[in-house]
Design a protein around this motif. Structure first.
Motif, PDB file in Angstrom:
ATOM      1  N   PHE A  89       0.838  -1.200   0.000  1.00 34.57           N
ATOM      2  CA  PHE A  89       0.000   0.000   0.000  1.00 34.57           C
ATOM      3  C   PHE A  89       0.870   1.246   0.000  1.00 34.57           C
ATOM      4  CE2 PHE A  89      -4.152  -1.787   0.672  1.00 34.57           C
ATOM      5  CZ  PHE A  89      -3.933  -2.958   1.376  1.00 34.57           C
ATOM      6  N   GLY A 107      -3.686   4.181  -0.780  1.00 33.43           N
ATOM      7  CA  GLY A 107      -4.109   3.622  -2.058  1.00 33.43           C
ATOM      8  C   GLY A 107      -4.832   2.301  -1.811  1.00 33.43           C
TER       9      GLY A 107
ATOM     10  N   TYR B  33      -4.619   6.621  16.088  1.00 33.08           N
ATOM     11  CA  TYR B  33      -5.515   6.598  14.934  1.00 33.08           C
ATOM     12  C   TYR B  33      -6.328   5.296  14.926  1.00 33.08           C
ATOM     13  CZ  TYR B  33      -1.544   9.532  13.444  1.00 33.08           C
ATOM     14  OH  TYR B  33      -0.528  10.465  13.380  1.00 33.08           O
ATOM     15  N   TYR B  35      -8.281   2.995  11.941  1.00 38.45           N
ATOM     16  CA  TYR B  35      -8.556   2.769  10.529  1.00 38.45           C
ATOM     17  C   TYR B  35      -9.456   1.542  10.390  1.00 38.45           C
ATOM     18  CZ  TYR B  35      -4.430   5.677   9.486  1.00 38.45           C
ATOM     19  OH  TYR B  35      -3.518   6.697   9.389  1.00 38.45           O
ATOM     20  N   GLN B  37     -10.336  -1.485   7.352  1.00 38.61           N
ATOM     21  CA  GLN B  37      -9.881  -2.030   6.081  1.00 38.61           C
ATOM     22  C   GLN B  37     -10.918  -3.035   5.587  1.00 38.61           C
ATOM     23  OE1 GLN B  37      -6.226  -4.395   6.025  1.00 38.61           O
ATOM     24  NE2 GLN B  37      -5.785  -3.695   3.952  1.00 38.61           N
ATOM     25  N   MET B  41      -9.290  -3.759  -0.015  1.00 37.84           N
ATOM     26  CA  MET B  41      -9.182  -2.298  -0.098  1.00 37.84           C
ATOM     27  C   MET B  41      -8.065  -1.792   0.799  1.00 37.84           C
ATOM     28  SD  MET B  41     -11.540  -1.501  -2.213  1.00 37.84           S
ATOM     29  CE  MET B  41     -11.748   0.263  -2.004  1.00 37.84           C
ATOM     30  N   GLY B  42      -7.767  -0.503   0.628  1.00 42.40           N
ATOM     31  CA  GLY B  42      -6.818   0.136   1.519  1.00 42.40           C
ATOM     32  C   GLY B  42      -7.484   0.538   2.824  1.00 42.40           C
ATOM     33  N   LEU B  43      -6.707   1.108   3.705  1.00 44.77           N
ATOM     34  CA  LEU B  43      -7.226   1.521   4.996  1.00 44.77           C
ATOM     35  C   LEU B  43      -7.849   2.911   4.904  1.00 44.77           C
ATOM     36  CD1 LEU B  43      -4.698  -0.477   5.501  1.00 44.77           C
ATOM     37  CD2 LEU B  43      -4.814   0.389   7.837  1.00 44.77           C
ATOM     38  N   LEU B  45      -9.275   6.159   7.335  1.00 42.34           N
ATOM     39  CA  LEU B  45      -9.173   6.732   8.671  1.00 42.34           C
ATOM     40  C   LEU B  45     -10.561   7.018   9.237  1.00 42.34           C
ATOM     41  CD1 LEU B  45      -7.243   7.854  10.862  1.00 42.34           C
ATOM     42  CD2 LEU B  45      -7.415  10.066   9.695  1.00 42.34           C
ATOM     43  N   TYR B  48      -9.018  10.120  14.850  1.00 38.62           N
ATOM     44  CA  TYR B  48      -7.656  10.221  15.326  1.00 38.62           C
ATOM     45  C   TYR B  48      -7.611  11.132  16.544  1.00 38.62           C
ATOM     46  CZ  TYR B  48      -7.389  14.773  12.947  1.00 38.62           C
ATOM     47  OH  TYR B  48      -7.610  16.061  12.548  1.00 38.62           O
ATOM     48  N   PHE B  90      -7.919  -1.452  12.461  1.00 38.68           N
ATOM     49  CA  PHE B  90      -6.544  -1.302  12.910  1.00 38.68           C
ATOM     50  C   PHE B  90      -6.398  -0.004  13.705  1.00 38.68           C
ATOM     51  CE2 PHE B  90      -4.339  -4.745  10.946  1.00 38.68           C
ATOM     52  CZ  PHE B  90      -5.017  -5.012   9.769  1.00 38.68           C
ATOM     53  N   GLN B 104       3.804   5.482  11.432  1.00 36.86           N
ATOM     54  CA  GLN B 104       2.688   5.005  12.232  1.00 36.86           C
ATOM     55  C   GLN B 104       2.895   3.514  12.503  1.00 36.86           C
ATOM     56  OE1 GLN B 104      -1.256   6.124  10.937  1.00 36.86           O
ATOM     57  NE2 GLN B 104      -0.618   8.210  10.464  1.00 36.86           N
ATOM     58  N   PHE B 106       1.271   0.060  13.711  1.00 33.11           N
ATOM     59  CA  PHE B 106      -0.059  -0.529  13.711  1.00 33.11           C
ATOM     60  C   PHE B 106      -0.190  -1.667  14.714  1.00 33.11           C
ATOM     61  CE2 PHE B 106      -2.456   1.355  10.235  1.00 33.11           C
ATOM     62  CZ  PHE B 106      -1.465   2.067   9.580  1.00 33.11           C
ATOM     63  N   GLY B 107      -1.401  -1.794  15.263  1.00 28.52           N
ATOM     64  CA  GLY B 107      -1.735  -2.947  16.080  1.00 28.52           C
ATOM     65  C   GLY B 107      -2.077  -4.128  15.194  1.00 28.52           C
ATOM     66  N   PRO B 108      -2.360  -5.298  15.791  1.00 27.70           N
ATOM     67  CA  PRO B 108      -2.604  -6.519  15.015  1.00 27.70           C
ATOM     68  C   PRO B 108      -3.976  -6.575  14.358  1.00 27.70           C
ATOM     69  CG  PRO B 108      -2.775  -6.976  17.340  1.00 27.70           C
ATOM     70  CD  PRO B 108      -2.303  -5.564  17.226  1.00 27.70           C
ATOM     71  N   ARG B 111     -10.884  -8.259  13.772  1.00 25.94           N
ATOM     72  CA  ARG B 111     -11.767  -8.649  12.663  1.00 25.94           C
ATOM     73  C   ARG B 111     -13.190  -8.703  13.184  1.00 25.94           C
ATOM     74  NH1 ARG B 111     -10.736 -10.758   7.749  1.00 25.94           N
ATOM     75  NH2 ARG B 111      -8.544 -10.996   8.317  1.00 25.94           N
TER      76      ARG B 111
END
Lengths: 116, 115
Positions: A89, A107, B33, B35, B37, B41-43, B45, B48, B90, B104, B106-108, B111
């Protein structure tokens, strides 16, 4: 707001070949461009980033180039290996000053498959 | 350092139920933050925070609420779960923009499925 487009959506290369992923952004004020690698079921991991005052940055087999005039940036992976297979990404943000969060716009991702 | 941790890992909710996704970081980061997903797709926001007591909306805040009472914790609240909120969530944190790194962490992820 910012809009980031990423191409291609899928990319298959043979081991040892190079891979290039391209992104364009819409907001000329964006000044921070990270690339994340995400393996299946895992969290995104930063692999390289670049700021707008730099045109190119390298880290071993990975490089990122930035063209501010054209508002696009690219990820280059050389000598690809099977462990490079993942979703990549790109993102963009305006990392302004103190007290301003770096809000990333991502993206849609590129699924890279490195075949033997 | 444990970094950024999130609980639960998985959750199934019925439409209309509520839940809180927990996020904690032990890196003394000011910025946090959330997010989401969606598949393939992308993440995007959601919300925050630049510090305790300060939160702001991101790109897709509708249906969510946040609070930031401490530097370490940044929970995300879903009040009336809808199928459109089925996603992987996330949490991330970062140093303030004045530092040398904007990265940044990220956490795990959590889901979440809403049925």
């Amino acid at each position: 707001g910012e809009n980031v487009e990423q191409h291609p959506s899928t990319l298959s290369v043979q081991e040892g070949d190079s891979a290039v992923i391209k992104c364009t952004y819409s907001d000329s004020a964006s000044n921070y461009f990270p690339w994340y690698k995400q393996e299946l079921g895992k969290r995104p991991q930063l692999i390289i980033d670049i700021r707008s005052n730099v045109g190119e940055k390298k880290d071993q087999r990975i490089a990122v180039t930035l063209n501010k005039t054209a508002k696009h940036f690219s990820l280059h992976i050389t000598e690809t290996q099977p462990e490079d297979s993942a979703v990549y990404f790109c993102a963009a943000s305006k990392a302004a000053g103190a007290g301003t969060a770096s809000k990333l716009t991502f993206g849609t991702g590129t699924r890279l498959q490195v075949t033997l | 350092n444990a970094g950024v941790t999130q609980t639960p890992k998985f959750r199934i909710l019925k439409i209309g139920q509520s839940m809180t996704l927990q996020c904690t970081q032990d890196m003394n980061h000011n910025y946090m933050y959330w997010y989401r997903q969606d598949p393939g797709m992308g993440l995007k926001l959601i919300y925050y925070s630049v510090g305790a007591g300060i939160t702001d909306k991101g790109e897709v805040p509708n249906g969510y609420n946040v609070s930031r009472s401490t530097t370490e914790d940044f929970p995300l609240r879903l009040e009336l779960a809808a199928p459109s909120q089925t996603s992987v969530y996330f949490c991330a944190s970062s140093f303030p923009s004045g530092r040398s790194s904007y990265e940044q962490y990220f956490g795990p992820g959590t889901r979440l499925t809403v049925t």
